[in-house]
Design a protein around this motif. Sequence first.
Motif, mmCIF file in Angstrom:
data_model
loop_
_atom_site.group_PDB
_atom_site.id
_atom_site.type_symbol
_atom_site.label_atom_id
_atom_site.label_comp_id
_atom_site.label_asym_id
_atom_site.label_seq_id
_atom_site.Cartn_x
_atom_site.Cartn_y
_atom_site.Cartn_z
ATOM 1 N N CYS A 1 0.745 -1.349 -0.078
ATOM 2 C CA CYS A 1 -0.029 -0.205 0.018
ATOM 3 C C CYS A 1 0.753 1.264 0.053
ATOM 4 N N CYS B 1 0.036 3.267 3.384
ATOM 5 C CA CYS B 1 0.367 3.049 4.835
ATOM 6 C C CYS B 1 1.382 1.873 4.966
ATOM 7 N N CYS C 1 -5.426 -3.790 1.167
ATOM 8 C CA CYS C 1 -4.494 -3.536 2.164
ATOM 9 C C CYS C 1 -4.648 -4.193 3.390
ATOM 10 N N CYS D 1 -4.755 -0.526 6.145
ATOM 11 C CA CYS D 1 -5.699 0.459 6.329
ATOM 12 C C CYS D 1 -7.170 -0.044 5.397
HETATM 13 ZN ZN LIG Z 1 -2.923 0.662 3.437
#
Ligand SMILES: [Zn+2]
Length: 263
Positions: free
Chosen positions: A201, A204, A234, A237
């Motif tokens: 991701c 994050c 992800c 997140c």
């Molecule tokens: Zn993420």
Amino acid sequence: MSPEPVNPATASAPTPAEFRFYGPLNDFLPAVARETTVRRRLDGSPSVKDAIEAIGVPHPEVGLIVANGEPVTFAFRVRNGDRIAVFPPFRSIDLSPVIGVGPSLRPYEASFVVDGHLGRLAAYLRMCGFDTAYERRAADAELARTSADEDRILLTRDRGLLKRAIVVRGYLVRADRARDQLVEILERFDLSAAIQPFSRCLRCNGTLEPVERSSVRAEVPPRVFAEQAAFRRCAGCGAIYWRGSHHRRMDRLVQTILAELSV
Ligand SMILES: [Zn+2]
């Protein structure tokens, strides 16, 4: 009888220690000192690590130190008259178990912590699938601590930060543009074969996992849902990823970079 006259210029001055730096380590020396022998008259016998850093080279950039013909560790005490050769880490030959001063490079496990002013580089590294810790406002002490605790390579343009004692893995980013910085890092750590685009991701740093298509129906625009056959989520997140135009642009960037690296 009076004693022999003594020439004060030569009598007591010890022969200085000589340092020679190789390859990219010359980037840290003033222009006049590059690719030449640097002489230092030492007061006492500092560790070779301190002596090298006093000349300007941060210790994480060093891969091998040879003193008077023998490999030594950072703790070696330098004396006047010693001849010290300082090398960067070797990329293709792993000498570290035998003689190197730094940790060995393990391309497939490479992970990074990136200084706040290199946000774009951090995003590019995540785009290529590398585990990259990044906080825009992270303080120097925090970056150094994260690097040490999590065994991450600290990427920064601040050499003072790299000289912090707890930093073992680190690298001073030379290039100015993010794209060139990415190429520089891939080359320096020999990572081109370890690139896994869209496995991480960008927001994050979480890993992207394939998900059941039907489970994301409510979370993506209807048109995207209709057009796309596969989605990833992800694990950090929860963001949903799919192969949109964004993806294709980045894919092209990765392909051009790989082509450059193989030249
Ligand atoms: Zn993420």
